[in-house]
Design an enzyme around this catalytic site. Structure first.
Site, PDB file in Angstrom:
ATOM      1  N   ARG A   1    -162.824  -9.128 -75.967  1.00  0.00           N
ATOM      2  CA  ARG A   1    -164.143  -8.505 -76.119  1.00  0.00           C
ATOM      3  C   ARG A   1    -164.878  -8.327 -74.793  1.00  0.00           C
ATOM      4  O   ARG A   1    -165.576  -7.331 -74.599  1.00  0.00           O
ATOM      5  CB  ARG A   1    -164.977  -9.308 -77.119  1.00  0.00           C
ATOM      6  CG  ARG A   1    -164.389  -9.197 -78.528  1.00  0.00           C
ATOM      7  CD  ARG A   1    -165.332  -9.576 -79.623  1.00  0.00           C
ATOM      8  NE  ARG A   1    -164.761  -9.213 -80.923  1.00  0.00           N
ATOM      9  CZ  ARG A   1    -165.303  -9.532 -82.080  1.00  0.00           C
ATOM     10  NH1 ARG A   1    -166.441 -10.240 -82.119  1.00  0.00           N
ATOM     11  NH2 ARG A   1    -164.741  -9.156 -83.212  1.00  0.00           N
ATOM     12  N   ASP A  32    -153.778 -32.486 -74.286  1.00  0.00           N
ATOM     13  CA  ASP A  32    -153.541 -33.705 -73.509  1.00  0.00           C
ATOM     14  C   ASP A  32    -154.587 -33.924 -72.416  1.00  0.00           C
ATOM     15  O   ASP A  32    -154.713 -35.032 -71.888  1.00  0.00           O
ATOM     16  CB  ASP A  32    -152.155 -33.668 -72.861  1.00  0.00           C
ATOM     17  CG  ASP A  32    -151.040 -33.836 -73.869  1.00  0.00           C
ATOM     18  OD1 ASP A  32    -151.308 -34.330 -74.976  1.00  0.00           O
ATOM     19  OD2 ASP A  32    -149.894 -33.468 -73.553  1.00  0.00           O
ATOM     20  N   GLY A  66    -163.367 -47.910 -81.740  1.00  0.00           N
ATOM     21  CA  GLY A  66    -163.545 -49.360 -81.759  1.00  0.00           C
ATOM     22  C   GLY A  66    -162.241 -50.118 -81.916  1.00  0.00           C
ATOM     23  O   GLY A  66    -162.184 -51.139 -82.626  1.00  0.00           O
ATOM     24  N   ALA A  67    -161.192 -49.649 -81.236  1.00  0.00           N
ATOM     25  CA  ALA A  67    -159.872 -50.285 -81.367  1.00  0.00           C
ATOM     26  C   ALA A  67    -159.829 -51.629 -80.641  1.00  0.00           C
ATOM     27  O   ALA A  67    -160.580 -51.876 -79.691  1.00  0.00           O
ATOM     28  CB  ALA A  67    -158.796 -49.364 -80.812  1.00  0.00           C
TER      29      ALA A  67
END
Length: 322
Positions: free
Chosen positions: A25, A127, A185-186
Site C-alpha cells: 500500500r 526468536d 513467574g517461573a
C-alpha cells in the site's frame, strides 16, 4: 524505482502479512507496481511472481502466517541459484526487492545485494535473534502465546501438585524463554546462552516444594544444552526427591501460529513502510528494524556478521524473582 517485489522467507511469524500489506500500500501511493513472490527464494528462482495490488492485501492485517508462503531453498545458497533469482526479477522488470525474514533470509538478501540487485530486508523472526533490530516482527505475539500456555499449565499443575518443563522456541537464542519465565513467574529458566547444571534446576524445584508451592514451572529454550526432553530424562532418576510429579510440555510451532497482536501489527506496518522508504531514497543492502523505538536501517553486512546478544541482567532478574 517503479516496480518492486516482496517475499517472505524462513520461519513464518505473526505480523508478516501486516508487513506485506504495508509494503504494497505504501508503494501504491507512490505509483509503483508491486509483485508478490510465492514460497520465498525457491519461488523467486522458479519465477513464481505475480502482481499484488492494494486491494489484494485487504483483510490480511489480522492474519497470522504469510499469504505469500515460505520454503527452504538449498539451490539459492549457490551462486547459480542466486543468478537465476536475479534473472527472474529482471524478466518481470522488477527494480527492487523487499525480503521479510530472519537471519537466513537476510543472508540471502545480502547475496543479492552483492550481485548488485537493489534489496532491503525487514526484520521478522519470533526468536528475536536478528542483529539490527531491538525487537522483530512476531516476537510479541509468540511471547504472549507462550505466556498463555504457562498460565494454563500453572492451573492444572496446582490441581495435581505437578512441575512442568515448558519448552519454547529458541534454537540459538533464549529470548523467548527468558521473557516468558519472567512474565510467567517461573521457578527456573534454561537458555542456550548460559550453561546450567541440571542439579541446580532440581534444587530449585525441591526448594519450591519445601516452601509449600502447589506447582512449579521451568521454561526451557529448545536450543539449550539441556532441553526439556533431556531435563525430563535427568529428573527421572531424581523424581522421588523433587516432591512434584513431573511433566514435559513442548509448545513447538504453536507459538508461530497465532494471529498477530496489536504490537506486531503496528511494528510490521512501520517496518514494511520503512522498507519502501529506503528503496525510494536509494538506500539498498540494509535491514529495516526498530532501534530505540525508531525505524532504523543497518547494513546487511553488519546484520549477517554480528550475533545479537541478550541482556544477561534479565537472566539474573529471573533467578531473583523465582
Amino acid at each position: 524505482m517503479r516496480r518492486i517485489a516482496v517475499l517472505t522467507s524462513g520461519g513464518d511469524a505473526p505480523g508478516m502479512n501486516a508487513a506485506i500489506r504495508a509494503v504494497v500500500r505504501t508503494a501504491a501511493i507512490r505509483g509503483w507496481e508491486v509483485y508478490g513472490v510465492r514460497n520465498g527464494y525457491e519461488g523467486l528462482i522458479d519465477g513464481k511472481i505475480f502482481p499484488l495490488g492494494a486491494r489484494d492485501v485487504g483483510g490480511i492485517l489480522q492474519r497470522g502466517g504469510t499469504i505469500l508462503g515460505s520454503a527452504r531453498s538449498p539451490e539459492f545458497k549457490t551462486e547459480a541459484g542466486q543468478l537465476k533469482a536475479i534473472r527472474s526479477l529482471n524478466q518481470f522488470g522488477i527494480e527492487g526487492l523487499v525480503v521479510i525474514g530472519g537471519n537466513g533470509s537476510q543472508t540471502g538478501s545480502l547475496a543479492l545485494h552483492r550481485h548488485g540487485f537493489p534489496v532491503v530486508g525487514v526484520a521478522s523472526t519470533i526468536d528475536n535473534d536478528l542483529y539490527g533490530s531491538d525487537i522483530t516482527i512476531g516476537v510479541d505475539t509468540a511471547l504472549n502465546i507462550a505466556l498463555e500456555a504457562i498460565d494454563r499449565l500453572k492451573i492444572t499443575a496446582s490441581s495435581h501438585q505437578r512441575a512442568f518443563l515448558v519448552e519454547v522456541m529458541g534454537r540459538d537464542c533464549g529470548y523467548l524463554a527468558l521473557m516468558a519465565s519472567i512474565a510467567g513467574g517461573a521457578e527456573a529458566v534454561v537458555i542456550p546462552e548460559v550453561e546450567v547444571d541440571p542439579e541446580e534446576i532440581a534444587q530449585r524445584l525441591v526448594r519450591a516444594y519445601e516452601r509449600g508451592k502447589a506447582h512449579a514451572i521451568v521454561v526451557v529454550a529448545e536450543g539449550a544444552q539441556y532441553n526439556a526432553t533431556k531435563l525430563g530424562s535427568y529428573f527421572e532418576k531424581h523424581r522421588e526427591r523433587l516432591g512434584f510429579d513431573l511433566r514435559v510440555t513442548i509448545l513447538g510451532h504453536v507459538q508461530r501460529g497465532g494471529d498477530p497482536g496489536a504490537y506486531d501489527r503496528i511494528l510490521a506496518s512501520r517496518l514494511g513502510a520503512g522498507a519502501v522508504e529506503a528503496l525510494e531514497r536509494g538506500e539498498y543492502g540494509v535491514l529495516v528494524g526498530m532501534i530505540k523505538s525508531q525505524v532504523s536501517t543497518t547494513p546487511l553486512e553488519e546484520v549477517v556478521s554480528n550475533k545479537k546478544q541478550i541482556d544477561l541482567k534479565l537472566f539474573e532478574l529471573a533467578k531473583m524473582l523465582d
